[in-house]
Write an enzyme that holds these catalytic residues in place. Structure first.
Site, PDB file in Angstrom:
ATOM      1  N   SER A   1       0.844  -1.192   0.000  1.00  0.00           N
ATOM      2  CA  SER A   1       0.000   0.000   0.000  1.00  0.00           C
ATOM      3  C   SER A   1       0.880   1.243   0.000  1.00  0.00           C
ATOM      4  O   SER A   1       2.072   1.169   0.323  1.00  0.00           O
ATOM      5  CB  SER A   1      -0.866  -0.026   1.263  1.00  0.00           C
TER       6      SER A   1
ATOM      7  N   TYR B   1      -2.198  -0.423  10.369  1.00  0.00           N
ATOM      8  CA  TYR B   1      -2.333  -0.783   8.947  1.00  0.00           C
ATOM      9  C   TYR B   1      -1.068  -0.376   8.193  1.00  0.00           C
ATOM     10  O   TYR B   1      -0.524  -1.145   7.401  1.00  0.00           O
ATOM     11  CB  TYR B   1      -3.572  -0.101   8.358  1.00  0.00           C
TER      12      TYR B   1
HETATM   13  P1  NAD Z   1     -12.106  -5.543   0.498  1.00  0.00           P
HETATM   14  O1  NAD Z   1     -12.459  -5.294   1.933  1.00  0.00           O
HETATM   15  O2  NAD Z   1     -13.110  -5.217  -0.556  1.00  0.00           O
HETATM   16  O3  NAD Z   1     -11.658  -7.062   0.335  1.00  0.00           O
HETATM   17  C1  NAD Z   1     -10.944  -7.768   1.291  1.00  0.00           C
HETATM   18  C2  NAD Z   1     -11.501  -9.176   1.330  1.00  0.00           C
HETATM   19  O4  NAD Z   1     -10.719  -9.932   2.264  1.00  0.00           O
HETATM   20  C3  NAD Z   1     -12.957  -9.242   1.807  1.00  0.00           C
HETATM   21  O5  NAD Z   1     -13.736  -9.953   0.864  1.00  0.00           O
HETATM   22  C4  NAD Z   1     -12.872  -9.991   3.130  1.00  0.00           C
HETATM   23  O6  NAD Z   1     -13.979 -10.863   3.361  1.00  0.00           O
HETATM   24  C5  NAD Z   1     -11.594 -10.793   2.947  1.00  0.00           C
HETATM   25  N1  NAD Z   1     -11.017 -11.192   4.227  1.00  0.00           N
HETATM   26  C6  NAD Z   1     -10.886 -10.433   5.345  1.00  0.00           C
HETATM   27  N2  NAD Z   1     -10.339 -11.169   6.327  1.00  0.00           N
HETATM   28  C7  NAD Z   1     -10.122 -12.405   5.812  1.00  0.00           C
HETATM   29  C8  NAD Z   1      -9.600 -13.601   6.339  1.00  0.00           C
HETATM   30  N3  NAD Z   1      -9.177 -13.686   7.609  1.00  0.00           N
HETATM   31  N4  NAD Z   1      -9.524 -14.686   5.532  1.00  0.00           N
HETATM   32  C9  NAD Z   1      -9.958 -14.614   4.250  1.00  0.00           C
HETATM   33  N5  NAD Z   1     -10.477 -13.525   3.704  1.00  0.00           N
HETATM   34  C10 NAD Z   1     -10.566 -12.430   4.475  1.00  0.00           C
HETATM   35  O7  NAD Z   1     -10.733  -4.783   0.280  1.00  0.00           O
HETATM   36  P2  NAD Z   1     -10.025  -4.287  -1.050  1.00  0.00           P
HETATM   37  O8  NAD Z   1     -10.132  -2.806  -1.069  1.00  0.00           O
HETATM   38  O9  NAD Z   1     -10.463  -5.063  -2.236  1.00  0.00           O
HETATM   39  O10 NAD Z   1      -8.508  -4.629  -0.671  1.00  0.00           O
HETATM   40  C11 NAD Z   1      -7.826  -5.787  -1.102  1.00  0.00           C
HETATM   41  C12 NAD Z   1      -6.363  -5.673  -0.688  1.00  0.00           C
HETATM   42  O11 NAD Z   1      -5.815  -4.475  -1.217  1.00  0.00           O
HETATM   43  C13 NAD Z   1      -6.149  -5.588   0.825  1.00  0.00           C
HETATM   44  O12 NAD Z   1      -4.946  -6.241   1.158  1.00  0.00           O
HETATM   45  C14 NAD Z   1      -6.019  -4.114   1.068  1.00  0.00           C
HETATM   46  O13 NAD Z   1      -5.303  -3.856   2.257  1.00  0.00           O
HETATM   47  C15 NAD Z   1      -5.257  -3.717  -0.165  1.00  0.00           C
HETATM   48  N6  NAD Z   1      -5.323  -2.300  -0.539  1.00  0.00           N
HETATM   49  C16 NAD Z   1      -6.511  -1.692  -0.797  1.00  0.00           C
HETATM   50  C17 NAD Z   1      -6.529  -0.352  -1.180  1.00  0.00           C
HETATM   51  C18 NAD Z   1      -7.821   0.352  -1.467  1.00  0.00           C
HETATM   52  O14 NAD Z   1      -7.806   1.580  -1.635  1.00  0.00           O
HETATM   53  N7  NAD Z   1      -8.950  -0.323  -1.552  1.00  0.00           N
HETATM   54  C19 NAD Z   1      -5.333   0.352  -1.297  1.00  0.00           C
HETATM   55  C20 NAD Z   1      -4.138  -0.302  -1.024  1.00  0.00           C
HETATM   56  C21 NAD Z   1      -4.148  -1.636  -0.661  1.00  0.00           C
END
Ligand code: NAD
Length: 281
Positions: free
Chosen positions: A164, A177
């Site tokens: 991130s 985080y």
């Molecule tokens: P999201 O919340 O839409 O998806 C995350 C998924 O992980 C969810 O479906 C949730 O059910 C699942 N999850 C949570 N805990 C879990 C567990 N213990 N076992 C299995 N599954 C589990 O999030 P997103 O925005 O799609 O993010 C995906 C990745 O990208 C994450 O690692 C997040 O930190 C990273 N990220 C997101 C952004 C953003 O702006 N959205 C930016 C940088 C990084």
């Protein structure tokens, strides 16, 4: 059908995607399926990955959904056995499950601005901080222990982690985080080194700021004008805009393609409209 950014062919590759019930990794899972891969979509949220698998199948792609907690080694091993039966050994692992938690988030950006009743740094809950570190770090390490065994057996494979922007310089309010994503960037380099002699590459992407349904209200007022936090984000982004989720796919495909990225391992690729490059001055 999605408009894929690169003409890559993952035909026959088994791609395991954790967090595939979520926004970003659901899209990645679909894109890999469309590019010919056999996709195993894993998530705590079983309904979400079953729905994703149904959508992919309806388009003629190969995708199976599995309920999996990335923090439970035994359960992951059971899912691994099922994936082996259904699709075969894992070629590419996308460690997508991750996230933050309100218990590890301060209400205020700066202590000197804290108001009565706000959750400050001094109110952060140890179990909330543990939750976030565990989800992001162990939630990447444990699936890698389980699925990279297939790659060691084949002496071939690829791991992609999700870091991130806050791994480079922490964002206000979310110390756990930020720290846990810094750990992911560091772990990506560790894995790249550890597995280089086993034919496995390991890289990460660092997505920039995206607008999602979850954060839309924080980023935009009801009349569509940007909130103060959005104004700060845009002022810190040379391209002066947010990143669209489908803009991650080019980097993901590139890093996972054995031909295009054959000598690339241990990198964290920012996909951020320039945010990480700009000092703010
Ligand atoms: P999201 O919340 O839409 O998806 C995350 C998924 O992980 C969810 O479906 C949730 O059910 C699942 N999850 C949570 N805990 C879990 C567990 N213990 N076992 C299995 N599954 C589990 O999030 P997103 O925005 O799609 O993010 C995906 C990745 O990208 C994450 O690692 C997040 O930190 C990273 N990220 C997101 C952004 C953003 O702006 N959205 C930016 C940088 C990084």
């Amino acid at each position: 059908m999605m408009n894929l950014p690169l003409n890559v062919d993952f035909t026959g590759k088994v791609v395991v995607v954790t967090g595939a019930g979520g926004v970003l990794c659901g899209e990645m899972a679909k894109a890999f399926a469309q590019a010919g891969a056999k996709v195993a979509a894993l998530d705590l949220n079983e309904d979400a990955v079953k729905k994703l698998a149904d959508e992919c199948k309806a388009e003629g792609y190969v995708c199976e959904g599995y309920k999996a907690n990335v923090l439970e080694l035994e359960a992951l091993e059971a899912v691994h056995a099922q994936v082996l039966k259904d699709l075969g050994p894992c070629d590419i692992l996308i460690n997508g499950a991750g996230g933050n938690n309100p218990r590890a988030t301060t209400d205020n950006e700066y202590q000197h601005e804290a108001k009565e009743g706000q959750k400050t740094f001094f109110d952060l809950e140890p179990n909330g901080v543990d939750f976030v570190f565990k989800l992001n770090f162990q939630g990447t390490l444990l699936p890698t222990q389980v699925f990279a065994k297939d790659m060691v057996d084949k002496q071939h494979g690829c791991i992609l982690n999700i870091s991130s922007m806050n791994a480079y310089i922490p964002l206000t309010k979310i110390p756990a985080y930020s720290g846990s994503k810094a750990a992911i960037s560091n772990f990506t380099q560790w894995l790249a080194t550890h597995f280089a002699g086993s034919g496995i590459r390991c890289n990460a992407i660092a997505p920039g700021f995206l607008v999602s349904n979850q954060n839309r209200k924080l980023l935009f007022n009801e009349d569509g004008t940007p909130t103060p936090r959005t104004a700060k984000i845009l002022a810190g982004t040379p391209m002066n805009r947010f990143v669209e989720s489908e803009e991650l796919l080019g980097g993901v495909f590139f890093l996972c393609d054995d031909k295009a990225a054959s000598a690339i391992t241990g990198v964290v690729l920012p996909i951020d409209a320039g945010f990480a490059a700009y000092s703010g001055v």
